[in-house]
Scaffold this motif. Structure first.
Motif, PDB file in Angstrom:
ATOM      1  N   GLY B 108       0.800  -1.230   0.000  1.00  0.00           N
ATOM      2  CA  GLY B 108       0.000   0.000   0.000  1.00  0.00           C
ATOM      3  C   GLY B 108       0.831   1.277   0.000  1.00  0.00           C
ATOM      4  N   HIS B 109       1.697   1.406   0.995  1.00  0.00           N
ATOM      5  CA  HIS B 109       2.507   2.623   1.112  1.00  0.00           C
ATOM      6  C   HIS B 109       3.264   2.898  -0.182  1.00  0.00           C
ATOM      7  CE1 HIS B 109       6.496   4.430   1.966  1.00  0.00           C
ATOM      8  NE2 HIS B 109       5.809   5.291   2.696  1.00  0.00           N
ATOM      9  N   ASN B 110       3.874   1.855  -0.709  1.00  0.00           N
ATOM     10  CA  ASN B 110       4.738   2.051  -1.865  1.00  0.00           C
ATOM     11  C   ASN B 110       3.954   2.254  -3.164  1.00  0.00           C
ATOM     12  OD1 ASN B 110       6.901   1.901  -0.152  1.00  0.00           O
ATOM     13  ND2 ASN B 110       7.250  -0.286  -0.480  1.00  0.00           N
ATOM     14  N   VAL B 111       2.855   1.539  -3.305  1.00  0.00           N
ATOM     15  CA  VAL B 111       2.026   1.747  -4.495  1.00  0.00           C
ATOM     16  C   VAL B 111       1.497   3.179  -4.498  1.00  0.00           C
ATOM     17  CG1 VAL B 111      -0.159   1.144  -5.627  1.00  0.00           C
ATOM     18  CG2 VAL B 111       1.352  -0.666  -4.796  1.00  0.00           C
ATOM     19  N   MET B 112       1.063   3.652  -3.326  1.00  0.00           N
ATOM     20  CA  MET B 112       0.496   5.009  -3.273  1.00  0.00           C
ATOM     21  C   MET B 112       1.548   6.089  -3.483  1.00  0.00           C
ATOM     22  SD  MET B 112      -2.609   4.886  -0.585  1.00  0.00           S
ATOM     23  CE  MET B 112      -1.838   4.045   0.753  1.00  0.00           C
ATOM     24  N   HIS B 113       2.824   5.710  -3.321  1.00  0.00           N
ATOM     25  CA  HIS B 113       3.895   6.643  -3.646  1.00  0.00           C
ATOM     26  C   HIS B 113       4.122   6.744  -5.150  1.00  0.00           C
ATOM     27  CE1 HIS B 113       6.080   8.699  -0.557  1.00  0.00           C
ATOM     28  NE2 HIS B 113       5.956   7.682   0.260  1.00  0.00           N
ATOM     29  N   GLY B 114       3.456   5.888  -5.905  1.00  0.00           N
ATOM     30  CA  GLY B 114       3.665   5.896  -7.345  1.00  0.00           C
ATOM     31  C   GLY B 114       4.869   5.067  -7.758  1.00  0.00           C
ATOM     32  N   GLN B 115       5.372   4.214  -6.834  1.00  0.00           N
ATOM     33  CA  GLN B 115       6.580   3.448  -7.154  1.00  0.00           C
ATOM     34  C   GLN B 115       6.355   2.460  -8.293  1.00  0.00           C
ATOM     35  OE1 GLN B 115       8.195   1.578  -3.651  1.00  0.00           O
ATOM     36  NE2 GLN B 115       8.465   3.516  -2.579  1.00  0.00           N
ATOM     37  N   TRP B 116       5.084   2.076  -8.490  1.00  0.00           N
ATOM     38  CA  TRP B 116       4.800   1.071  -9.519  1.00  0.00           C
ATOM     39  C   TRP B 116       3.976   1.653 -10.657  1.00  0.00           C
ATOM     40  CZ3 TRP B 116       7.902  -2.843  -8.915  1.00  0.00           C
ATOM     41  CH2 TRP B 116       8.392  -3.090  -7.622  1.00  0.00           C
ATOM     42  N   ASP B 117       3.808   2.976 -10.670  1.00  0.00           N
ATOM     43  CA  ASP B 117       3.014   3.602 -11.737  1.00  0.00           C
ATOM     44  C   ASP B 117       3.598   3.340 -13.111  1.00  0.00           C
ATOM     45  OD1 ASP B 117       1.477   4.562  -9.710  1.00  0.00           O
ATOM     46  OD2 ASP B 117       1.749   6.689 -10.156  1.00  0.00           O
ATOM     47  N   TRP B 118       4.933   3.176 -13.167  1.00  0.00           N
ATOM     48  CA  TRP B 118       5.581   2.962 -14.466  1.00  0.00           C
ATOM     49  C   TRP B 118       5.093   1.696 -15.152  1.00  0.00           C
ATOM     50  CZ3 TRP B 118       8.433  -1.565 -14.910  1.00  0.00           C
ATOM     51  CH2 TRP B 118       8.757  -2.208 -13.692  1.00  0.00           C
ATOM     52  N   MET B 119       4.527   0.742 -14.380  1.00  0.00           N
ATOM     53  CA  MET B 119       4.030  -0.485 -15.015  1.00  0.00           C
ATOM     54  C   MET B 119       2.736  -0.218 -15.780  1.00  0.00           C
ATOM     55  SD  MET B 119       4.663  -3.547 -12.283  1.00  0.00           S
ATOM     56  CE  MET B 119       3.189  -3.170 -11.359  1.00  0.00           C
ATOM     57  N   ARG B 120       2.114   0.928 -15.517  1.00  0.00           N
ATOM     58  CA  ARG B 120       0.867   1.304 -16.171  1.00  0.00           C
ATOM     59  C   ARG B 120      -0.228   0.252 -16.001  1.00  0.00           C
ATOM     60  NH1 ARG B 120       2.961   3.833 -21.787  1.00  0.00           N
ATOM     61  NH2 ARG B 120       3.138   1.647 -22.331  1.00  0.00           N
ATOM     62  N   HIS B 125      -1.851   0.945  -9.103  1.00  0.00           N
ATOM     63  CA  HIS B 125      -1.517   2.315  -9.474  1.00  0.00           C
ATOM     64  C   HIS B 125      -1.828   3.284  -8.348  1.00  0.00           C
ATOM     65  CE1 HIS B 125      -1.301   5.987 -11.825  1.00  0.00           C
ATOM     66  NE2 HIS B 125      -0.580   5.286 -12.677  1.00  0.00           N
ATOM     67  N   SER B 126      -0.975   4.310  -8.196  1.00  0.00           N
ATOM     68  CA  SER B 126      -1.152   5.246  -7.083  1.00  0.00           C
ATOM     69  C   SER B 126      -2.503   5.958  -7.129  1.00  0.00           C
ATOM     70  CB  SER B 126      -0.035   6.290  -7.088  1.00  0.00           C
ATOM     71  OG  SER B 126      -0.111   7.084  -8.248  1.00  0.00           O
ATOM     72  N   SER B 127      -3.053   6.120  -8.334  1.00  0.00           N
ATOM     73  CA  SER B 127      -4.300   6.883  -8.403  1.00  0.00           C
ATOM     74  C   SER B 127      -5.507   6.028  -8.055  1.00  0.00           C
ATOM     75  CB  SER B 127      -4.470   7.470  -9.802  1.00  0.00           C
ATOM     76  OG  SER B 127      -4.549   6.425 -10.739  1.00  0.00           O
ATOM     77  N   THR B 128      -5.341   4.709  -8.021  1.00  0.00           N
ATOM     78  CA  THR B 128      -6.509   3.867  -7.781  1.00  0.00           C
ATOM     79  C   THR B 128      -6.395   3.011  -6.515  1.00  0.00           C
ATOM     80  OG1 THR B 128      -5.546   2.127  -9.154  1.00  0.00           O
ATOM     81  CG2 THR B 128      -7.063   3.647 -10.234  1.00  0.00           C
ATOM     82  N   PRO B 327      11.543   8.680  -3.419  1.00  0.00           N
ATOM     83  CA  PRO B 327      10.287   8.100  -2.926  1.00  0.00           C
ATOM     84  C   PRO B 327       9.484   7.361  -3.986  1.00  0.00           C
ATOM     85  CG  PRO B 327      10.199  10.515  -2.908  1.00  0.00           C
ATOM     86  CD  PRO B 327      11.591  10.136  -3.263  1.00  0.00           C
ATOM     87  N   ASP B 328       9.753   7.612  -5.268  1.00  0.00           N
ATOM     88  CA  ASP B 328       8.950   6.924  -6.272  1.00  0.00           C
ATOM     89  C   ASP B 328       9.725   5.867  -7.049  1.00  0.00           C
ATOM     90  OD1 ASP B 328      10.467   8.641  -7.752  1.00  0.00           O
ATOM     91  OD2 ASP B 328       8.808   9.464  -8.943  1.00  0.00           O
ATOM     92  N   LEU B 329      10.895   5.466  -6.539  1.00  0.00           N
ATOM     93  CA  LEU B 329      11.558   4.311  -7.162  1.00  0.00           C
ATOM     94  C   LEU B 329      11.040   3.043  -6.491  1.00  0.00           C
ATOM     95  CD1 LEU B 329      15.295   5.338  -7.644  1.00  0.00           C
ATOM     96  CD2 LEU B 329      13.387   5.505  -9.249  1.00  0.00           C
ATOM     97  N   PRO B 330      10.963   1.929  -7.240  1.00  0.00           N
ATOM     98  CA  PRO B 330      10.434   0.693  -6.662  1.00  0.00           C
ATOM     99  C   PRO B 330      11.221   0.278  -5.414  1.00  0.00           C
ATOM    100  CG  PRO B 330      10.903   0.416  -9.008  1.00  0.00           C
ATOM    101  CD  PRO B 330      11.343   1.792  -8.645  1.00  0.00           C
ATOM    102  N   SER B 331      10.483  -0.053  -4.370  1.00  0.00           N
ATOM    103  CA  SER B 331      11.097  -0.320  -3.065  1.00  0.00           C
ATOM    104  C   SER B 331      12.091  -1.469  -3.101  1.00  0.00           C
ATOM    105  CB  SER B 331      10.007  -0.634  -2.053  1.00  0.00           C
ATOM    106  OG  SER B 331       9.257  -1.749  -2.499  1.00  0.00           O
ATOM    107  N   ASN B 332      11.894  -2.434  -4.004  1.00  0.00           N
ATOM    108  CA  ASN B 332      12.797  -3.584  -4.027  1.00  0.00           C
ATOM    109  C   ASN B 332      14.201  -3.190  -4.487  1.00  0.00           C
ATOM    110  OD1 ASN B 332      11.735  -3.080  -6.644  1.00  0.00           O
ATOM    111  ND2 ASN B 332      12.398  -5.090  -7.313  1.00  0.00           N
ATOM    112  N   ARG B 333      14.371  -1.945  -4.957  1.00  0.00           N
ATOM    113  CA  ARG B 333      15.688  -1.518  -5.418  1.00  0.00           C
ATOM    114  C   ARG B 333      16.449  -0.709  -4.363  1.00  0.00           C
ATOM    115  NH1 ARG B 333      15.523  -2.182 -11.038  1.00  0.00           N
ATOM    116  NH2 ARG B 333      17.773  -2.017 -10.956  1.00  0.00           N
ATOM    117  N   TYR B 334      15.777  -0.369  -3.251  1.00  0.00           N
ATOM    118  CA  TYR B 334      16.453   0.450  -2.243  1.00  0.00           C
ATOM    119  C   TYR B 334      17.678  -0.268  -1.671  1.00  0.00           C
ATOM    120  CZ  TYR B 334      12.404   3.616  -2.158  1.00  0.00           C
ATOM    121  OH  TYR B 334      11.419   4.502  -2.497  1.00  0.00           O
TER     122      TYR B 334
END
Ligand SMILES: Cc1cc2nc3c(=O)[nH]c(=O)nc-3n(C[C@H](O)[C@H](O)[C@H](O)COP(=O)(O)OP(=O)(O)OC[C@H]3O[C@@H](n4cnc5c(N)ncnc54)[C@H](O)[C@@H]3O)c2cc1C
Ligand code: FES
Lengths: 361, 375
Positions: B108-120, B125-128, B327-334
């Motif tokens: 939740g936290h990470n999706v809402m940050h837009g971290q996965w928005d690039w997958m379209r 998605h952060s907006s939904t 904040p918007d890079l995918p968390s698995n890459r931190y």
């Protein structure tokens, strides 16, 4: 009575699964179980020519059958990113096995077409939007028909011919099909067999080569007169490359029978990009238009036009400002990425318009 | 540097004329403008590198986490139906707690940050996205993504500094109310999701007349609606489905919610309030450059060291520094960015705070206790 029980059960299920939809859990069992989106499983892939293939799809719940000639938007994840492209349906609307097919021709450097033709595997899941388009036979099924197709433009017509064939009506149709060479002519064998079975169906093929069309093959009134003398009495469907369509449109226009010509294009008309970056930005929800110079971000343009779009950091980190792209292209000012798919989510605080753009804002 | 401080926004602006700040202002990192620019460039390079090579492996990762989380949730709830048998109850509560933690943190936290928005993918998605938490997603995105991430640790602007309840910094005014803050902290930790939900209503802003009552009411109504649904699900419907065995289900669900609350509170407080993490004044951020913003994120955050599973359960907020930088890079890459960021920080003399959970948490507890007293 029964529906209210169903509705109640659905509501109960939705509360149990909330805030996620029930689908979120149902798809753990079967990805095709969904009441909100339509997905399909690839059940077969048949090579048609060296660079084209027909893909048989079994749609899940929520699929509504189509009319021959229509297309669907197919969504696939390529390298983790969802891409959507329209493809014409080549199967009859209601196949006994409940499946549908699309036929894809790989275009040079094409992201989705090459993936579908060369990489897609049986068993994979794709996403579908409902059938769309008015390139259909409508009420003309039993009129005299003429089809003109080039390259992969044969696909919607194949859908129509298969449907007519299955309906067991006496065909009165002529089909002129162009492709670069005989071995690149999608469906040529099937169309020839169809012509053998239906005496009222004539199939003529022209190999154009890869360069410019040889003059003797170009679509002209003379050539039409030679191949299909009563062409002007026929309801005509054409789908193919832009020059072919342009030639036909001119001929039908000068014959004063443009209303008998139904055409479909596969390539978007290139309006937005092409280097020229200045253009008009349309904010659809608010009905406001404003010029963009291609440099300043959309958020600023919107604000100057009197809108107050939702936003936060104004530096591309919070994603509060995302809006959907309706048409045109935008440039991400941070890394030069271009977004141009309808429905793309755009971070307007860091994106500038590239030419004419419309946004759902 | 001017050090008259108050948490009031207006007064700060009237006391300190912007023009003088521009000239005398020094970045809290001690770096000058050129050094900050060089640092910022290196951070931008790291960001661009990840953006250019994120792809299928990352998409597979989030899909896998989501599938595991949903399976755990279903299994946990099923096991709780048999919760009259203690081993089932323990297993059920553990699975449901883990599922809720994964859902709130890594998903939740990470999706809402837009971290996965690039997958379209419109379903991730952060907006939904709507998370399994009483706080409505859109309100959380405002208080967290906009306010906290833009104004990280700026006293008076970042409302996450003590969540408006706790006194964290000696520069925050003391009053007798602060004496009770060890107790408030324990209550906040236990009910953390409600604290997060009420956080964005900004009651104190309404009391000061800076926010309309109508706005606050609308937000409260949204919280009541979302919260009501959450309560109905966890404390009425699922227990009721167990019939006579409703009690173990109800207690199991309560346990899972509380465990998730305690866990998220701990991870989040360890990310910003251990010793060595700096807080800033509004003058610190006047005319801040991109490099300055990056440096402030490092100074204002702390990492927690731990195993791979620990990182995933913390939503990779154990890499709080990297999360705040990107904040918007995918968390698995931190995880792969952390040693590289650390090396660059060390080269530039920017302190990089990374310790074990027990050390970070211990120092947070001590700070909450210490700031209960004046000074
Ligand atoms: C209504 C409709 C129905 C369609 N039905 C079919 C169908 O049944 N079968 C099918 O194969 N395609 C069909 N298309 C085309 C299809 O949607 C894609 O545009 C095509 O597959 C190229 O996508 P891509 O991602 O591979 O190429 P992209 O990566 O989008 O483009 C790569 C390059 O190829 C060029 N290009 C794009 N489209 C074409 C094209 N058609 N021919 C030559 N060059 C092109 C682009 O200009 C670009 O330079 C249809 C299009 C529309 C609008
Ligand atoms: S406002 Fe921050 S990303 Fe757009």
């Amino acid at each position: 009575m029964f529906t209210t029980v169903l509705e109640r059960t659905a509501r109960f299920g939705a509360t149990l699964s909330s805030p996620l939809p029930v689908d979120a859990f149902a798809r753990l069992v079967d990805p095709l179980w969904s009441s909100t989106v339509c997905r399909a499983r690839v059940t077969r892939i048949m090579r048609e020519t060296p660079d084209s293939a027909s893909i048989v799809l079994r749609p899940g719940r929520g699929w509504e059958s189509h009319q021959a000639g229509q297309w669907i938007a197919v969504g696939v994840d390529i390298d983790g990113v969802r891409h959507r492209r329209p493809y014409s349906l080549t199967s009859v609307p209601v196949r006994a096995d409940g499946c549908i097919t699309i036929t894809v021709q790989a275009v040079p450097d094409g992201v989705v077409s090459n993936f579908l033709v060369h990489q897609l595997q049986v068993g994979e899941i794709v996403h579908l939007d409902p059938p769309n388009g008015d390139f259909t036979l409508g009420s003309h099924s039993s009129s005299p028909l003429l089809f003109i197709t080039g390259g992969s433009g044969v696909t919607p017509v194949m859908g129509m011919l298969r449907t007519l064939d299955a309906a067991d009506v006496a065909l009165d149709a002529v089909h002129l099909h162009y492709a670069a060479s005989p071995d690149q002519a999608i469906f040529a064998d099937e169309l020839r067999r169809l012509a053998v079975r239906h005496s009222g169906f004539g199939f003529k093929f022209g190999a154009t080569g890869t360069g410019p069309i040889p003059p003797e093959l170009a679509l002209t009134t003379r050539r039409l007169d030679a191949l299909c003398p009563d062409w002007s009495a026929r309801e005509t469907w054409i789908c193919g490359p832009a020059p072919l369509l342009a030639a036909a449109e001119a001929i039908w226009e000068s014959a004063g029978i443009s209303d008998q010509l139904h055409s479909e294009r596969f390539q978007p008309s290139l309006t937005a990009t092409n280097g020229t970056k200045a253009g008009i930005v349309q904010f659809l929800d608010s009905g406001v238009e404003t010029p963009g110079d291609g440099i300043r971000p959309l958020l600023e343009l919107a604000e100057e036009a009197g809108l107050s779009p939702k936003h936060g950091c104004r530096m591309g980190i919070c994603h509060t400002c995302v809006v959907r792209l309706n048409s045109g292209s935008v440039l991400d000012l941070r890394d030069g990425r271009i977004q141009s798919d309808e429905g793309d989510f755009v971070q307007i605080c860091v994106s500038a318009p590239c030419g004419d753009v419309s946004l759902e804002l | 540097m001017t050090s008259t401080l108050s948490v009031e926004r207006e007064t700060d602006h009237t006391i300190v004329p912007i023009t003088t700040l521009r000239t005398v202002h020094q970045h809290p990192s001690g770096l000058d403008a050129d050094e900050l620019e060089a640092f910022g460039k290196l951070m931008d390079d790291l960001r661009n590198e990840i953006i250019s090579n994120r792809g299928k492996a990352d998409a597979d990762y989030i899909h896998r986490v989501i599938a595991v989380q949903r399976r755990l949730e279903v299994a946990g709830r099923l096991a709780l139906f048999a919760g009259v048998f203690p081993p089932f109850w323990v297993a059920g509560a553990a699975m449901l707690s883990t599922a809720k933690i994964l859902e709130n943190m890594e998903i939740g936290h990470n999706v809402m940050h837009g971290q996965w928005d690039w997958m379209r993918d419109p379903e991730i998605h952060s907006s939904t996205w709507e998370w399994d938490n009483v706080c409505p997603s859109d309100q959380w995105k405002h208080s967290h993504n906009e306010i906290h991430h833009t104004w990280t640790n700026v006293i008076g602007r970042d409302r996450d500094v003590g969540y408006g309840i706790l006194r964290i910094d000696e520069r925050q005014p003391w009053s007798k109310v602060a004496l009770g803050q060890p107790v408030y902290a324990a209550v906040l930790a236990t009910l953390f999701q409600w604290g997060v939900a009420l956080h964005d209503v900004e009651i104190e802003e309404v009391m000061k007349g800076r926010k309309t009552k109508a706005d606050a009411k609308a937000q409260l109504a949204a919280i009541a609606k979302k919260g009501g649904r959450q309560l109905l699900k966890d404390y009425v419907l699922f227990p009721a489905m167990a019939g006579p065995f409703f009690l173990p289900v109800l207690v199991g669900n309560l346990t899972a919610n509380v465990v998730r609350n305690l866990w998220t509170f701990s991870i989040i407080f360890c990310g910003h309030f251990p010793d060595g993490v700096e807080r800033f004044t509004e003058e610190d951020v006047v005319d801040e450059s991109r490099g300055g913003w990056y440096a402030r994120q490092v100074l204002g955050s702390a990492n927690i060291e731990g195993s791979k599973v620990f990182h995933i359960l913390s939503g990779n907020l154990s890499h709080q520094i990297e999360h705040h930088l990107f904040p918007d890079l995918p968390s698995n890459r931190y995880g792969e960015l952390a040693p590289r960021v650390r090396a660059i920080c060390e080269q530039h003399g920017i302190p990089y705070n990374s310790r074990s959970f027990s050390r970070q948490f211990g120092s947070v507890i001590r700070r909450i206790a210490r700031r209960a007293l004046p000074g």
